[in-house]
Motif scaffolding. Structure first.
Motif, short mmCIF file in Angstrom:
data_model
loop_
_atom_site.label_atom_id
_atom_site.label_comp_id
_atom_site.label_asym_id
_atom_site.label_seq_id
_atom_site.Cartn_x
_atom_site.Cartn_y
_atom_site.Cartn_z
N PRO A 80 46.94 51.65 39.36
CA PRO A 80 48.20 51.21 38.74
C PRO A 80 49.01 50.26 39.62
CG PRO A 80 47.90 53.59 38.50
CD PRO A 80 46.83 53.12 39.43
N ALA A 81 48.88 50.39 40.94
CA ALA A 81 49.66 49.54 41.84
C ALA A 81 49.11 48.12 41.93
CB ALA A 81 49.70 50.16 43.24
N LEU A 82 47.85 47.92 41.49
CA LEU A 82 47.20 46.62 41.64
C LEU A 82 46.74 46.02 40.31
CD1 LEU A 82 44.89 47.55 44.69
CD2 LEU A 82 47.17 46.50 44.77
N ALA A 83 46.89 46.78 39.25
CA ALA A 83 46.29 46.38 37.97
C ALA A 83 46.85 45.09 37.41
CB ALA A 83 46.47 47.51 36.95
N ASP A 84 48.07 44.74 37.77
CA ASP A 84 48.69 43.55 37.18
C ASP A 84 48.41 42.27 37.96
OD1 ASP A 84 49.95 44.94 35.04
OD2 ASP A 84 51.41 45.71 36.47
N ILE A 85 47.66 42.35 39.04
CA ILE A 85 47.32 41.16 39.82
C ILE A 85 46.26 40.36 39.06
CG2 ILE A 85 46.42 40.27 41.99
CD1 ILE A 85 47.29 42.90 43.29
N PRO A 86 46.50 39.10 38.71
CA PRO A 86 45.47 38.33 38.02
C PRO A 86 44.28 38.04 38.94
CG PRO A 86 47.38 36.95 38.52
CD PRO A 86 47.76 38.35 38.88
N VAL A 87 43.09 38.26 38.41
CA VAL A 87 41.84 38.03 39.14
C VAL A 87 41.13 36.85 38.50
CG1 VAL A 87 39.59 38.97 39.78
CG2 VAL A 87 41.62 40.46 39.78
N LEU A 88 40.91 35.79 39.29
CA LEU A 88 40.18 34.62 38.82
C LEU A 88 38.80 34.63 39.46
CD1 LEU A 88 43.18 33.92 38.23
CD2 LEU A 88 42.62 31.54 38.76
N PHE A 89 37.79 34.81 38.65
CA PHE A 89 36.42 34.78 39.17
C PHE A 89 36.05 33.32 39.49
CE2 PHE A 89 36.15 38.90 37.05
CZ PHE A 89 35.47 39.64 38.01
N VAL A 90 35.48 33.12 40.66
CA VAL A 90 34.97 31.80 41.06
C VAL A 90 33.52 32.00 41.47
CG1 VAL A 90 35.33 29.80 42.53
CG2 VAL A 90 37.28 31.22 41.90
N THR A 91 32.61 31.42 40.73
CA THR A 91 31.20 31.76 40.91
C THR A 91 30.29 30.59 40.53
OG1 THR A 91 29.45 33.27 40.17
CG2 THR A 91 31.18 32.75 38.59
N ALA A 92 29.08 30.66 41.04
CA ALA A 92 28.06 29.66 40.67
C ALA A 92 27.37 30.02 39.36
CB ALA A 92 27.03 29.53 41.79
N GLU A 93 27.61 31.25 38.85
CA GLU A 93 26.99 31.68 37.60
C GLU A 93 27.64 30.96 36.43
OE1 GLU A 93 24.47 33.70 37.45
OE2 GLU A 93 24.43 34.33 39.55
N GLU A 94 26.83 30.22 35.66
CA GLU A 94 27.37 29.42 34.57
C GLU A 94 26.99 29.95 33.19
OE1 GLU A 94 27.19 25.13 34.93
OE2 GLU A 94 26.52 25.30 37.01
N ASP A 95 26.31 31.08 33.12
CA ASP A 95 25.88 31.58 31.81
C ASP A 95 27.03 32.29 31.11
OD1 ASP A 95 25.17 34.82 32.30
OD2 ASP A 95 25.14 33.53 34.08
N PHE A 96 27.00 32.24 29.79
CA PHE A 96 28.07 32.82 28.98
C PHE A 96 28.13 34.34 29.12
CE2 PHE A 96 27.27 28.86 26.39
CZ PHE A 96 28.46 28.24 26.77
N GLU A 97 27.00 34.97 29.33
CA GLU A 97 26.98 36.44 29.44
C GLU A 97 27.78 36.89 30.66
OE1 GLU A 97 23.89 40.23 29.69
OE2 GLU A 97 23.11 38.17 29.62
N SER A 98 27.56 36.22 31.81
CA SER A 98 28.31 36.58 33.02
C SER A 98 29.80 36.36 32.82
CB SER A 98 27.81 35.76 34.21
OG SER A 98 26.49 36.09 34.54
N ALA A 105 35.71 42.82 32.26
CA ALA A 105 36.02 43.67 33.41
C ALA A 105 37.48 43.56 33.83
CB ALA A 105 35.12 43.32 34.59
N GLY A 106 38.20 42.60 33.26
CA GLY A 106 39.61 42.45 33.58
C GLY A 106 39.96 41.12 34.21
N GLY A 107 38.99 40.23 34.36
CA GLY A 107 39.27 38.92 34.93
C GLY A 107 40.19 38.11 34.03
N ALA A 108 41.09 37.35 34.66
CA ALA A 108 42.03 36.52 33.89
C ALA A 108 41.45 35.14 33.60
CB ALA A 108 43.34 36.37 34.66
#
Length: 318
Positions: A80-98, A105-108
């Motif tokens: 609860p103390a961290l849930a509102d922090i926006p998470v931006l995934f930065v990755t080399a994976e370009e497929d739509f499934e990932s 999973a909660g990524g913004a």
């Protein structure tokens, strides 16, 4: 929700999580002029840093050697103390499934490498703006309308979050429950407008005391206030209680109906996990409530600590 809201004038904190030093360096070069940059090289470090810093935004790699970015994000959202922090995934994976799984999973947001500096700046700026707006709305919803300190609803959530943090990191947690002495007679003699002014003045005095990072003041209900002290044992809490008592005395608010003083005073009950007062957050609150009752029964205008530390309170006699 998070325990603390970032000051609108403070430089936002970005946590960059990636096992590649070159990428971290790149992010540092892109953002160093606008933000405070912190780094983590794996999932465990990321979770530890997030708990310690409460960053405003996290740039998170999807694939890491210990815990995947997906699991890190899920664990952040469960806290609860961290849930509102926006998470931006930065990755080399370009497929739509990932991308789909990361957002579920909660990524913004989902940004692919190699990053375009202008694009990543714009996306970070957008999510920080959205977060600041959400924080302001939450702050209004969780503030007591009269006194301006946190309300009971926010306190209940904050207590649960701090309890979990104290258990996870094996740190003491203390709680002070305090009550304005003879407040009903104050209202009866001087009227409710004066009573409201008294409540606001007391709340301001409690809030104005110097605070450590996780000290937390809330209106518990009526003329009762609560102070939650993370990483603070009973002697530490008793020093804080004495400072709170003195701060209210320094207001010098006249109380013609009081039988213990000519001025408005407070009674305080103090409990701490290290004093064996509680095994749950509810028990800690109950222990402080019992000590507050004991302080009032003993004559008011005094501090009552957990029973196994009686005699160390430095109580003020009526």
């Amino acid at each position: 929700m998070r325990a603390e809201y970032s000051s609108p004038t403070a430089m936002p904190k970005l946590l960059v999580v990636d096992d590649q030093p070159l990428f971290i360096q790149t992010m540092h070069e892109i953002f160093r002029d606008q933000y405070e940059i912190f780094m983590a090289r794996n999932g465990e470090q990321a979770l530890a840093q997030a708990g310690r810093l409460c960053p405003d935004l996290i740039l998170l790699d999807l694939n890491m050697p210990d815990i995947s970015g997906m699991e890190v994000c899920q664990r952040l959202k469960q806290n609860p103390a961290l849930a509102d922090i926006p998470v931006l995934f930065v990755t080399a994976e370009e497929d739509f499934e990932s991308e789909s799984l990361a957002l579920e999973a909660g990524g913004a947001d989902y940004i692919t490498k190699p990053v375009n500096p202008a694009v990543v700046r714009a996306r970070v700026r957008t999510h920080l703006t959205l977060k600041a707006q959400a924080d302001q709305l939450r702050a209004l919803a969780y503030l007591d309308g009269l006194t301006g300190v946190a309300n009971r609803r926010y306190f209940d959530q904050h207590l649960d979050a701090e309890w979990a943090r104290s258990q996870r990191h094996h740190m003491p947690l203390s709680l002070i429950l305090l009550d304005i002495d003879f407040f009903k007679t104050y209202n009866d003699h001087l009227g409710h407008i004066a009573g409201d002014q008294c409540l606001k003045a007391v709340a301001g005095a409690l809030q104005a005391l110097p605070k450590r990072g996780h000290d937390f003041v809330a209106r518990y209900g009526g003329e009762e206030f609560v102070v939650l002290l993370a990483d603070c044992d009973l002697p530490c809490a008793l020093r804080k209680a004495a400072a709170l008592q003195e701060a209210v005395a320094q207001l010098a608010i006249q109380h013609p109906a009081s039988t213990v003083s000519e001025l408005v005073t407070i009674s305080l009950g103090v409990a701490s996990t290290v004093a064996g007062a509680a095994h749950t957050a509810g028990e800690l609150l109950d222990a402080a409530d019992r000590q507050l009752y004991a302080a009032k029964q003993a004559g008011r205008n005094r501090i009552s600590p957990a029973a196994d530390h009686a005699g160390t309170a430095g109580s003020t006699p009526p």
